[in-house]
Design an enzyme around this catalytic site. Structure first.
Site, PDB file in Angstrom:
ATOM      1  N   GLN A  98       0.829  -1.205   0.000  1.00 32.31           N
ATOM      2  CA  GLN A  98       0.000   0.000   0.000  1.00 32.31           C
ATOM      3  C   GLN A  98       0.863   1.254   0.000  1.00 32.31           C
ATOM      4  O   GLN A  98       0.354   2.355  -0.139  1.00 32.31           O
ATOM      5  CB  GLN A  98      -0.899   0.003   1.241  1.00 32.31           C
ATOM      6  CG  GLN A  98      -1.882  -1.165   1.303  1.00 32.31           C
ATOM      7  CD  GLN A  98      -2.605  -1.228   2.642  1.00 32.31           C
ATOM      8  OE1 GLN A  98      -2.015  -1.573   3.662  1.00 32.31           O
ATOM      9  NE2 GLN A  98      -3.874  -0.898   2.637  1.00 32.31           N
ATOM     10  N   HIS A 116      -1.074   1.301  -4.840  1.00 29.44           N
ATOM     11  CA  HIS A 116      -1.355   2.738  -4.759  1.00 29.44           C
ATOM     12  C   HIS A 116      -0.368   3.571  -5.579  1.00 29.44           C
ATOM     13  O   HIS A 116      -0.335   4.787  -5.449  1.00 29.44           O
ATOM     14  CB  HIS A 116      -1.348   3.210  -3.300  1.00 29.44           C
ATOM     15  CG  HIS A 116      -2.485   2.668  -2.497  1.00 29.44           C
ATOM     16  ND1 HIS A 116      -2.456   2.554  -1.115  1.00 29.44           N
ATOM     17  CD2 HIS A 116      -3.698   2.184  -2.879  1.00 29.44           C
ATOM     18  CE1 HIS A 116      -3.596   2.038  -0.689  1.00 29.44           C
ATOM     19  NE2 HIS A 116      -4.354   1.802  -1.736  1.00 29.44           N
ATOM     20  N   ASN A 215       2.084  -6.178  13.480  1.00 30.08           N
ATOM     21  CA  ASN A 215       1.857  -4.731  13.507  1.00 30.08           C
ATOM     22  C   ASN A 215       2.023  -4.227  14.928  1.00 30.08           C
ATOM     23  O   ASN A 215       2.112  -5.020  15.881  1.00 30.08           O
ATOM     24  CB  ASN A 215       0.437  -4.421  12.991  1.00 30.08           C
ATOM     25  CG  ASN A 215       0.265  -2.972  12.565  1.00 30.08           C
ATOM     26  OD1 ASN A 215       1.225  -2.311  12.173  1.00 30.08           O
ATOM     27  ND2 ASN A 215      -0.950  -2.461  12.640  1.00 30.08           N
TER      28      ASN A 215
END
Length: 244
Positions: A98, A116, A215
């Site tokens: 992304q 993207h 994460n």
């Protein structure tokens, strides 16, 4: 305890979805979240395809003010990017990112899908000529300099080669193919808040592909995440990350 490297050791194909979190150790601020660039209330209007088409000069004024171009263009890959590159010695790795920072490319990963787009490129909407953003930094409103056979300069205002609001993400079919054929889907540094890429764990589940999220915090929707490891990417070490 099983380390991340041990967890994937029997794999052949690995699909990896990367988000802004993995680039923070390279000095790049996140785009979303508490201190993200996209907290600017004008972003969705000024970074839209419609605004670019109708107000190109104002678009570029906002674009240059929003991003630290020199930081984005000079940033270097960190331990996460290099680990993913090194995985190619053993596995077939597809990176679905992304991020627009181009750090996977700098790390020389072989198979990257930039859903993207990338900050380091611009394109002429009329003739399709690509330009390196680095060469445009001194232009307030970059224009295409290509000359036609009759000697006229194209002159069209260039568009950043990133996906603007109102545009579709890129290469979605290739993304789905990579995930559906993978042994594991690793999600690194993304809270899965941006559609349609945030559907990938659910898509993986339909194909029986286990999903691991790594994460600094849980995803916004954990229903399709099989396992989660909370990690500070500044201290990333695949041998030290324990996958329960």
């Amino acid at each position: 305890m099983t380390s991340l490297n041990e967890w994937i050791q029997n794999d052949h194909k690995i699909a990896v979805l990367t988000g802004a979190g993995i680039s923070v150790p390279s000095g790049i601020p996140p785009f979303r979240g508490k201190n993200g660039l996209y907290q600017n209330k004008n972003v969705e209007r000024y970074l839209s395809l419609l605004y670019f088409q109708t107000h190109p000069s104002e678009f570029w004024t906002f674009y240059w003010s929003l991003f630290d171009a020199r930081l984005l263009l000079s940033a270097k890959p960190n331990a996460v990017h290099l680990w993913l590159k090194n995985l190619e010695q053993t596995y077939e790795v597809t990176i679905i990112t992304q991020n627009i920072d181009g750090l996977h490319e700098k790390a020389t990963s072989s198979k990257i899908i930039e859903v993207h787009g990338a900050f380091n490129r611009c394109i002429c909407p009329k003739c399709g000529t690509f330009y390196q953003t680095q060469s445009l930094l001194d232009q307030k409103v970059p224009h295409c300099s290509v000359s036609s056979k009759d000697g006229k300069t194209c002159g069209t205002v260039l568009k950043p080669d990133i996906v603007l609001f109102g545009e579709a993400v890129r290469d979605l079919r290739a993304v789905e193919q990579a995930v559906s054929h993978a042994d594991h889907l690793l999600v690194l540094g993304s809270s899965l808040g941006v559609a349609p890429i945030n559907f990938l764990p659910e898509f993986a589940k339909e194909y029986g592909v286990p999903t691991l999220l790594i994460n600094d915090r849980p995803a916004l929707n954990m229903d399709a995440i099989d396992q989660f490891c909370q990690v500070d990417f500044a201290d990333f070490d695949a041998n030290a990350i324990n996958v329960d």
